[in-house]
Structures are given as C-alpha cells and as structure tokens.
Design a protein around this motif. Structure first.
Motif, PDB file in Angstrom:
ATOM      1  N   ASN A 108       0.798  -1.229   0.000  1.00 51.20           N
ATOM      2  CA  ASN A 108       0.000   0.000   0.000  1.00 51.20           C
ATOM      3  C   ASN A 108       0.825   1.271   0.000  1.00 51.20           C
ATOM      4  O   ASN A 108       0.273   2.373  -0.025  1.00 51.20           O
ATOM      5  CB  ASN A 108      -0.935   0.007   1.221  1.00 51.20           C
ATOM      6  N   ILE A 109       2.155   1.160   0.073  1.00 47.43           N
ATOM      7  CA  ILE A 109       3.003   2.347   0.177  1.00 47.43           C
ATOM      8  C   ILE A 109       2.758   3.291  -1.003  1.00 47.43           C
ATOM      9  O   ILE A 109       2.811   2.887  -2.154  1.00 47.43           O
ATOM     10  CB  ILE A 109       4.501   1.947   0.220  1.00 47.43           C
ATOM     11  N   GLU A 110       2.477   4.558  -0.682  1.00 46.20           N
ATOM     12  CA  GLU A 110       2.278   5.585  -1.704  1.00 46.20           C
ATOM     13  C   GLU A 110       3.360   6.659  -1.642  1.00 46.20           C
ATOM     14  O   GLU A 110       3.707   7.256  -2.655  1.00 46.20           O
ATOM     15  CB  GLU A 110       0.899   6.238  -1.531  1.00 46.20           C
ATOM     16  N   THR A 111       3.842   6.930  -0.415  1.00 46.22           N
ATOM     17  CA  THR A 111       4.875   7.951  -0.223  1.00 46.22           C
ATOM     18  C   THR A 111       6.022   7.323   0.566  1.00 46.22           C
ATOM     19  O   THR A 111       5.794   6.761   1.640  1.00 46.22           O
ATOM     20  CB  THR A 111       4.327   9.155   0.562  1.00 46.22           C
ATOM     21  N   LEU A 112       7.240   7.440   0.039  1.00 43.52           N
ATOM     22  CA  LEU A 112       8.397   6.878   0.732  1.00 43.52           C
ATOM     23  C   LEU A 112       9.560   7.852   0.617  1.00 43.52           C
ATOM     24  O   LEU A 112      10.172   8.001  -0.442  1.00 43.52           O
ATOM     25  CB  LEU A 112       8.777   5.525   0.123  1.00 43.52           C
ATOM     26  N   LYS A 113       9.822   8.554   1.718  1.00 46.73           N
ATOM     27  CA  LYS A 113      10.898   9.534   1.763  1.00 46.73           C
ATOM     28  C   LYS A 113      11.658   9.347   3.086  1.00 46.73           C
ATOM     29  O   LYS A 113      11.121   9.691   4.140  1.00 46.73           O
ATOM     30  CB  LYS A 113      10.324  10.958   1.710  1.00 46.73           C
ATOM     31  N   PHE A 114      12.810   8.774   3.069  1.00 45.20           N
ATOM     32  CA  PHE A 114      13.589   8.466   1.905  1.00 45.20           C
ATOM     33  C   PHE A 114      14.221   7.083   2.085  1.00 45.20           C
ATOM     34  O   PHE A 114      14.239   6.549   3.207  1.00 45.20           O
ATOM     35  CB  PHE A 114      14.676   9.525   1.672  1.00 45.20           C
ATOM     36  N   ILE A 115      14.742   6.475   0.999  1.00 47.59           N
ATOM     37  CA  ILE A 115      15.454   5.208   1.090  1.00 47.59           C
ATOM     38  C   ILE A 115      16.878   5.393   0.596  1.00 47.59           C
ATOM     39  O   ILE A 115      17.167   6.297  -0.190  1.00 47.59           O
ATOM     40  CB  ILE A 115      14.752   4.086   0.288  1.00 47.59           C
ATOM     41  N   VAL A 116      17.778   4.542   1.095  1.00 51.11           N
ATOM     42  CA  VAL A 116      19.192   4.592   0.723  1.00 51.11           C
ATOM     43  C   VAL A 116      19.503   3.366  -0.127  1.00 51.11           C
ATOM     44  O   VAL A 116      19.175   2.245   0.253  1.00 51.11           O
ATOM     45  CB  VAL A 116      20.096   4.609   1.977  1.00 51.11           C
ATOM     46  N   ALA A 163      11.585  -6.526  -4.682  1.00 52.82           N
ATOM     47  CA  ALA A 163      10.471  -6.319  -3.746  1.00 52.82           C
ATOM     48  C   ALA A 163       9.798  -4.977  -3.962  1.00 52.82           C
ATOM     49  O   ALA A 163       8.583  -4.839  -3.791  1.00 52.82           O
ATOM     50  CB  ALA A 163      10.967  -6.426  -2.307  1.00 52.82           C
ATOM     51  N   VAL A 164      10.574  -3.973  -4.379  1.00 51.82           N
ATOM     52  CA  VAL A 164      10.016  -2.637  -4.564  1.00 51.82           C
ATOM     53  C   VAL A 164       8.909  -2.636  -5.623  1.00 51.82           C
ATOM     54  O   VAL A 164       7.999  -1.815  -5.586  1.00 51.82           O
ATOM     55  CB  VAL A 164      11.127  -1.638  -4.944  1.00 51.82           C
ATOM     56  N   LEU A 165       8.954  -3.576  -6.558  1.00 54.92           N
ATOM     57  CA  LEU A 165       7.960  -3.615  -7.626  1.00 54.92           C
ATOM     58  C   LEU A 165       6.586  -4.026  -7.123  1.00 54.92           C
ATOM     59  O   LEU A 165       5.589  -3.882  -7.832  1.00 54.92           O
ATOM     60  CB  LEU A 165       8.412  -4.561  -8.745  1.00 54.92           C
ATOM     61  N   ARG A 166       6.510  -4.568  -5.904  1.00 58.95           N
ATOM     62  CA  ARG A 166       5.198  -4.903  -5.338  1.00 58.95           C
ATOM     63  C   ARG A 166       4.447  -3.641  -4.934  1.00 58.95           C
ATOM     64  O   ARG A 166       3.246  -3.676  -4.714  1.00 58.95           O
ATOM     65  CB  ARG A 166       5.358  -5.837  -4.132  1.00 58.95           C
ATOM     66  N   CYS A 167       5.173  -2.530  -4.794  1.00 55.73           N
ATOM     67  CA  CYS A 167       4.562  -1.266  -4.371  1.00 55.73           C
ATOM     68  C   CYS A 167       3.984  -0.542  -5.579  1.00 55.73           C
ATOM     69  O   CYS A 167       4.462   0.525  -5.976  1.00 55.73           O
ATOM     70  CB  CYS A 167       5.582  -0.392  -3.651  1.00 55.73           C
TER      71      CYS A 167
END
Length: 916
Positions: free
Chosen positions: A680-688, A698-702
C-alpha cells in the motif's frame, strides 16, 4: 452528523467480524445483531437529517444514538486491544483458543454488546413516525457520494472580488498621502465576511503601493493576538537574517524585539498590515515597535470594531466597507450558483431568477453569505431543490434565537449549507475546526488525517487519498473551504483555509456534536490537564514553547497538536492513558548531539493510524513501533539523524513514510534491500541504495507508490535502480540525492513518462560530451524541476527550455558557468523561476519571446550578475520580482531615486510587484 458517527461504528464492527470471527465464537451472533441494529439507526438518521434542528425531542434521540455508537466503538476497540496484547491479529488459532475463548472474556463482551443493543431497540420503539429505509446502503452512502463526486466541477475559481474598484482607489490614496506624524493608521472597518481582508490584500499587492514603500509586511492578528510572534515575523522580513542571525533573533525577549524592530524601520518608508485586529490593547502593545520612519510610513488595519480604528489614530477617518448593491449581490450569486452555466438554459429561467433574488436578499449584502449560498445552490439542480433551500433559509431555527441579529442570515445559510452536505462530508468539514484561526492547512496532511480518523473508507474502486481529494474539492466547490495556494501544477490545491465566520460556525457545530474539543494553553502556565469528560478528539493550541500534558483520558481517539514553523515541545508522562489513540503528534526539544530514544510504550498504542514526531536533533525509534499494525502514516520532522527499525516495513497498512531531515545522511533512512511487505506504500521519503537493487525486486510490489526520495552512495547503482523504477506506473514525484557519487547515469529518466515532479540533488559531472548535455534525458512531461548542488559547467537552460510542460524551475548552486542564455520560444509554460547561489553568473541573456508565461522571478545570492536581461521587458505576464542579497550596484539599476529612473528600470517598469 450523528449518522456519520454511527457509520464509523458500523465499519469498525464489520472489520471486527471479518478479522476476528474465529475468536468471537459464542458472541458472534450478538455482535452481528448489534451491527444490524446500528445500520437501521444509520438509515433512520439519514432520513431525518436536518429535521432534528427544529425538533427538540428528535434532537435528543439523535444524541442518544450517537452516544451509543460511541459506546459500541469502545467495546470493539477494547476487544481488539486485548487480542493484540495476547499476540496480535494473525496469531495461531490453537494458541488463542485457551485464552480468548475463556468464558469471562466472552461474557464481558456479550454483556456490553447486549446492553447497547437493548438501548438501541428501546430508542427504536419510541422513535417519531418517520419512514426508515431498509437496512443497507442509505441514500447518502459513501458509495453514492463517490458516484456523485465524479462530476466534480473542472473549473478553478479564485477568490471572488466584487465592486472593490472605488474602495481600492480610496485606500491607496490614503496610504500614499505623505503625512509627517508617528503611527499614521489607515483602517478598513466592517462586519465579518464583508471583504476587508480581500480589499487589504488587493491594495497590499498593488503595483503603485509596492513602488511607494521601501518595506512591506503582512500579519494576521485574529482574536488570540500574540505580540511576540507579530514582532518576530516583521523583524525577520525586514532584516532577511542568515540562519545564525535568525537563531539570535528568536532568543530575544519582547522588549529586545521591539527595540530591534524600531531601529530596523526608522530609516525606511514602511507599510505594515495588521489584518483582523480585535482589541485596542493589542495595538497598544505593538505600537512602540513602530517608529515614525521616513515620511509617509503607514500602518494598515482591518478590524470589525470601529472604536479600535478610531483610538489607534484619531486623525484618520476609518474606511467603512459598504454592503453590496442589489445588482452586485445578484451578479455574485450567479457567478457561484451557475459556474460556466452548469445548469444550462435553466439558469436563465424566470422561476430560478425570482427564487434566487429572494434568497440573495436574506444575505444582507454580505459577500461571504452570498458566496456560501451560491456554493449550496450550485449543488442543487432542480427548482424543487431550490425551493427547499429557500424554505430552510426562511425557517426559524431554535439554535439561532440568541444570535446577534446582523449575522442571523449568515448563520441560517451556513446551517442550511452544512445540513445539505452528504453525510460522509460532515465529519470532514467539522474536522477543520481543530486548526487555529488563520491557519494555512496543508492538503496532504488534512487528507491523511481524514483517513486515519476513518472518515474515508477503504474500497477497491478508489484510492483513499483520491477520494479524500474529491471530498476536499466538494467542500471548496460549496464555498465552505477557501483555496489558499495551488501546487506546482497550477490546478490542484496545496493548502486551504477557512474564513473566520465559517470557522466560528464549524467550532460551534463540532462542540455540539461532541466531535472535537479545543484546548487553549493558559498564557502563564505550562500545564494542560486532560479529563475523561472531554470529547474524543482534543486539539491543543499552545501559547508557549512547551506543553506538559497531565491527567488521564482513556477514551481519547485523537490528540491533535498545532505546530507552526517554531518547534513546540509536548511532554507526556503516561502513554497508557491513551490506549485508544488513532492520531498522535509528539514533539521534543533536544540539546546538541543528544539522541531521543522514543518511548517503547508507543508500541502499545495498537489503534494508532497517524503518528507524527518532531525533534530538533537525533532520534531512535523503538522496535515496538513494528507492532502498530493499523499505522497508515509515519511522519518525522526536524531531526539530523535517525535510527529506524526494520519492522516498520513489515506494517502492511502503512501508506506514507515521510522523514524530513535537515541534512540527509546515508546512515539514516531505509535500505532498499530491506524489502517491502506493504503493497500500500504511496509515499516513501527516503530510502538509501547502497546495494545492487536488481537482485531484489520487492520494490515492484509497491504498485501504488507515487512519491519517492532516494539517496545513492555508489554511481554504479544509479542506472539499474532507475531502470527498475520505470515499471512503477503511478510514480509522479521523484527526488534523487547523490552522496559522494560521481558521473551518475541518468539515461533511464527518459522513460519516466508519468513523472511530473523531479529533484536532482548532488554534483553531476557534465564535461562536454558528444552525446549531448547530461540533462538531455529528462522527460518532457516534467512540470516542476529542482536542481540543487549540481554544479553544472554547461548552461542548463539550453536543454531545460525545451521541456514543454515545465511550470516551476528551482536552481540552487546548480550552475558554475558565467553565461546563461534563454532562447526565443524557450520555456513555453514556465510560470516561476528561482535562481539561488549562482556565484559565477555574470551575463544572463533572455531573447524576445522566451518565457512568455513567466509570472514570478526570484534571484538570491547571484553575486556577479552585472545587469538585468533586456528580454525581461518583453514578458507581459511578469507580475513579481524578488531580490535577496543581490549586489547593490544591480539593485540600484532598477530603483527610482529622486524621480530619476535607474538604468535598467525600463526593463522592469511593467512588473506589478518588486521586492528588494
């Protein structure tokens, strides 16, 4: 409003029946029966909506049903909390069979549920003889509202200004009369809702006023005047201090602020606007800070109290704003009630005209009342619906019997507009009352809070955020909320606000409905004591830099804490007193290099959906935060460093993670390799990104992710990561930070077709290359572009001017060259340009027909620029020029001194507002 509260209880019970059915066992039948009874009550409340205003007996019944819905919600939340303490929602069934199904536990729930159900049935037997719809979807259900909102108006209307030409001219004449006396005050006086602030804003931004005064400042005073904040705000504007100077100013006491402001203004011809000043005592406190200044300095008041204006300056006659004439009233109503002839030829029919003119008479010539009435009528399509509105406005409402007569018509219209809202919008509207007066409300924050409160349900057809945006648009279309600022697209709302009279009505209604309680911190006390008798939502308005929260309130659902730019600390000793909290804001102050270990007790707040943490130093989140299974939004601000447990990404309902740090450090933030459990993630600030991302998809599931901020620590990971993210079709906003990275490959950005907002932060080597400029890969769909610390050696304008949709461009330490050229026909849509810290730029050329839509230009710390571009004179849309810390020789070139124009003044003569 009660029907919306019952609806929330029904939703909670339905959720309980789905998630916990196996553990309810013997009481499942009672819970289902309660749910059915509440649905019946919900349908009844929809049927009688608005009628309770005129029927005391019915009003009492509605109040009883609302309170029982609250009780039902308490039982449900208590059961979920006990279940969570015993191992969580998704535990092994066998493990809990011996715990959750103990007779005493189920018996307790069964007794409570049955008691509520019995009371509801007793109320049902004694209800007035209204037809009750069949159980199920009511006429105003969320699903019907969704369908209705699809026809949301496409037009964008700005604040309505009617017949202010004469008044504007009169006020400007008074302001520019060069009286040589201290504290010359010009006052605009009139009722609330008459347009005083609109007129003052129009005058304040007028080109002649801007050129006449050396310095201008605006401050909204309101009923809760805070002299120190006013003085601090004006002083910061007049001095434009650096960060170190700003900290020094903020530590000054009120006496030092007065003295410093006095010295800063005494050589200037200044205009300071004090909007909505209520008491003479407030002006008496502020007055010593304002010197005589250069001849012609002025203070502009807007006030509802003529005595305040007369006492402030007995030599100046207050300007009284007149009520609208009959023709002006009708024209304004038509503008709001028939946007772009939405109703077709009906708007010209005699029946609609006669009815509309009768209703507009009831508004007493008050623009606010007419605008709200027009917003209400715009949602009604038929003559019968207009006749119903007309009848409601005429009707005698008991609650208004003691109102001040001059506002009686306005209040009747506001009540009618509120009653006409579809029931899902009513709690959304009342929720606005918790914001302080004159507050600029961020749209994203508001919608996320609505979601956390349960006002916007989950469904497959809409993302909750999209539905929340439609709800806000509907409130704006009905003129119950005003647009304050638009975002970078120029059409979507960024911030909104409420008119004072609407906020007063909203607060009164929210208190009546037992919806929210506002606590004003005592001026001379640090402590705020809560009591169980308070409402389920509490908003604390601080008056000091620290608030100690004492007392217990076990049924509290939302603890709202108003924060502005200034960090205010909220101290809480007992988290266990707030076990049902859904919305929580917590702030703390820290000393240099001191870590804040956030209490592990936060993990016990199992119902928490929205968590906001403020800290001005380093923060460590506890592992227990991974137990917050209901969390939707995690927002962390003002920290320099942060430690985040892996468990945060395992929270399946989490939609928004926002970490705002003053200096991005690759040691904090999330790691891409940690993976995502939540889809369900819509906003992600921030990743390294410090590992090869291709190996972890895994990020493609978002698939719902829309806004993403990434920090890169190795150049070799940039391209594969960007390629991976091209598959995310909803990704509209991206920020890329290059930390000690050289030669990042940005080629995949050309495939970001959905991207409208991009920020590149960090050095990008761009030695002359046969393949073209390093920025040539940017998507042509970008609307807002920010380049920070890029230190480009090649002129970026050559490639950026070809971005045909670009509206906003920020350049900060982005270019180290000495010459910049904006070509003819380049930047066809550019509206706002900001150039900051370009120390080597000496020559800037703008060709004729470049930037044809430019409205605002801001230049700051461009030390070497020798003259303004000739091409500025050809930009007819140019409205505002802001110069900060620019060379004195450059500023002199556009000034008019002793009636002599500077060398470059002819280039900027047409600009309506110039700030130096």
């Amino acid at each position: 409003m009660a029907e919306a509260i019952v609806s929330l209880a029904v939703e909670r019970i339905s959720e309980l029946l789905i998630r916990e059915a196996v553990f309810l066992k013997d009481v499942k039948e009672e819970v289902e029966s309660l749910n059915t009874e509440l649905k019946r009550m919900q349908c009844f409340l929809e049927d009688v909506d608005g009628k309770a205003e005129q029927d005391t007996r019915l009003r009492n019944r509605v109040s009883e049903i609302r309170d029982l819905a609250y009780d039902a919600e308490d039982v449900i939340d208590s059961f979920i909390l006990e279940r969570a303490h015993q191992g969580g929602f998704q535990g092994i069934v066998k493990r809990f069979t011996s715990i959750c199904t103990k007779p005493w536990h189920l018996h307790k729930i069964g007794v409570q549920v049955k008691a509520i159900q019995t009371k509801l049935q007793n109320i049902s037997k004694n209800l007035p003889a209204y037809e009750i719809s069949r159980a199920g979807e009511g006429s105003s259900s969320v699903f019907n509202v969704q369908r209705q909102l699809r026809r949301t108006y496409s037009h964008v209307e700005e604040e309505d200004v009617v017949s202010l030409e004469v008044s504007t001219k009169d006020v400007i004449t008074k302001l520019m009369t060069e009286e040589d006396r201290p504290h010359a005050v010009v006052s605009i006086v009139g009722m609330g809702g008459l347009g005083k602030t609109t007129l003052a804003r129009k005058v304040y931004n007028h080109v002649d006023v801007r050129r006449h005064f050396d310095f201008l400042a605006w401050f909204s005073i309101s009923q809760q005047c805070k002299p120190r904040e006013v003085l601090l705000s004006v002083l910061k504007k007049v001095l434009s201090p650096s960060n170190d100077e700003r900290e020094k100013i903020e530590k000054m006491d009120e006496i030092e602020l007065r003295r410093t402001l006095f010295d800063a203004l005494k050589e200037k011809r200044y205009l300071v606007v004090l909007d909505d000043i209520w008491r003479s005592e407030d002006w008496d406190i502020l007055k010593p800070a304002f010197p005589r200044g250069r001849k012609g300095s002025k203070i502009l008041f807007t006030t509802r109290n003529r005595n305040v204006a007369s006492r402030a300056d007995p030599w100046s006659t207050p300007m009284e704003l007149p009520l609208l004439t009959d023709d002006e009233r009708w024209n304004l109503l038509c503008k709001k009630a028939f946007p772009r002839s939405k109703m077709g030829s009906q708007c010209c029919s005699e029946e609609f005209v006669n009815l509309g003119k009768e209703m507009v008479k009831k508004c007493g010539g008050l623009p606010l009342a007419i605008v709200v009435l027009g917003g209400l009528l715009a949602t009604e399509q038929s003559l019968a619906q207009w006749e119903r509105v007309h009848k409601n406005i005429h009707g005698h409402l008991n609650e208004l019997s003691h109102q001040d007569r001059k506002y009686g018509a306005v209040n009747r219209i506001l009540v009618s507009s509120y009653n006409a809202l579809p029931y899902p919008l009513k709690p959304c509207f009342l929720y606005l009352s918790h914001y302080p007066e004159d507050w600029e409300i961020p749209k994203k924050e508001l919608i996320r809070l609505w979601i956390a409160e349960g006002f916007i349900p989950e469904n497959k057809e809409f993302l909750m955020e999209d539905l929340g945006e439609k709800f806000l648009e509907e409130l704006i279309d009905r003129s119950l909320v005003q647009v304050s600022r638009r975002d970078y697209t120029g059409t979507n709302v960024e911030t909104c606000r409420m008119h004072d009279l609407l906020r007063d009505f909203c607060m009164k209604k929210a208190r009546e409905e037992k919806f929210v309680e506002i606590i004003q911190q005592p001026l001379h006390e640090l402590e705020v004591t809560l009591a169980e008798s308070m409402l389920r939502r509490i908003s604390i308005h601080p008056s000091k830099s620290k608030v100690y929260l004492k007392g217990e309130h076990p049924k509290l659902r939302s603890l709202l804490f108003s924060q502005n730019e200034k960090l205010i600390e909220l101290c809480i000793s007992k988290y266990k007193s707030f076990k049902f909290l859904r919305v929580f804001t917590l702030a703390k102050r820290g000393n240099y290099n001191k870590w804040w270990h956030v209490s592990t007790e936060i993990g016990n707040l199992q119902h928490l959906r929205y968590l906001k943490l403020y800290y001005n130093n380093k923060m460590i989140l506890p592992r227990s935060i991974g137990r917050l299974k209901s969390l939707y939004t995690l927002y962390i601000k003002f920290c320099y460093d942060i430690v985040i447990p892996d468990g945060v990404f395992k929270l399946e309902r989490l939609r928004h993670i926002v970490i705002k740090v003053d200096e991005i450090n690759p040691e904090c933030g999330f790691r891409l390799r940690q993976g995502f459990t939540s889809k369900n993630i819509e906003t992600l600030k921030f990743i390294v990104v410090d590992d090869k991302p291709v190996e972890n998809n895994a990020v493609l599931r978002c698939t719902n992710i829309q806004s993403l901020e990434i920090v890169f620590t190795r150049a070799k990971y940039v391209k594969p990561t960007l390629i991976l993210l091209t598959k995310l079709q909803r990704l509209g906003s991206v920020s890329l930070r290059f930390f000690d990275v050289s030669h990042p490959d940005l080629e995949p950005l050309s495939q970001y077709y959905h991207l409208s907002k991009l920020k590149l932060w960090g050095q990008i080597e761009d030695e002359p290359n046969p393949s073209g400029h390093v920025l040539k890969f940017l998507s042509s769909n970008i609307v807002k572009l920010t380049l920070v610390d890029c230190k480009l050696s090649q002129d970026p304008m050559a490639v950026l001017e070809k971005l045909c949709h670009l509206r906003i461009l920020h350049l900060k330490e982005a270019y180290i060259g000495s010459k910049m050229v904006c070509s003819a026909n380049g930047f066809p849509k550019l509206d706002y340009l900001r150039m900051f810290l370009l120390p080597e730029l000496k020559e800037w050329k703008i060709e004729e027909s470049a930037m044809p839509c430019l409205r605002e230009l801001e230049l700051a710390y461009v030390y070497s620029l020798k003259m303004f571009p000739e091409g500025l004179r050809y930009i007819t849309t140019f409205q505002e020029l802001n110069l900060t810390r620019m060379p004195s020789s450059l500023k002199e070139r556009i000034k008019v001194i002793n009636r002599r124009d500077g060398e470059d003044f002819y280039k900027v003569r047409h600009i309506s507002s110039i700030h130096i």
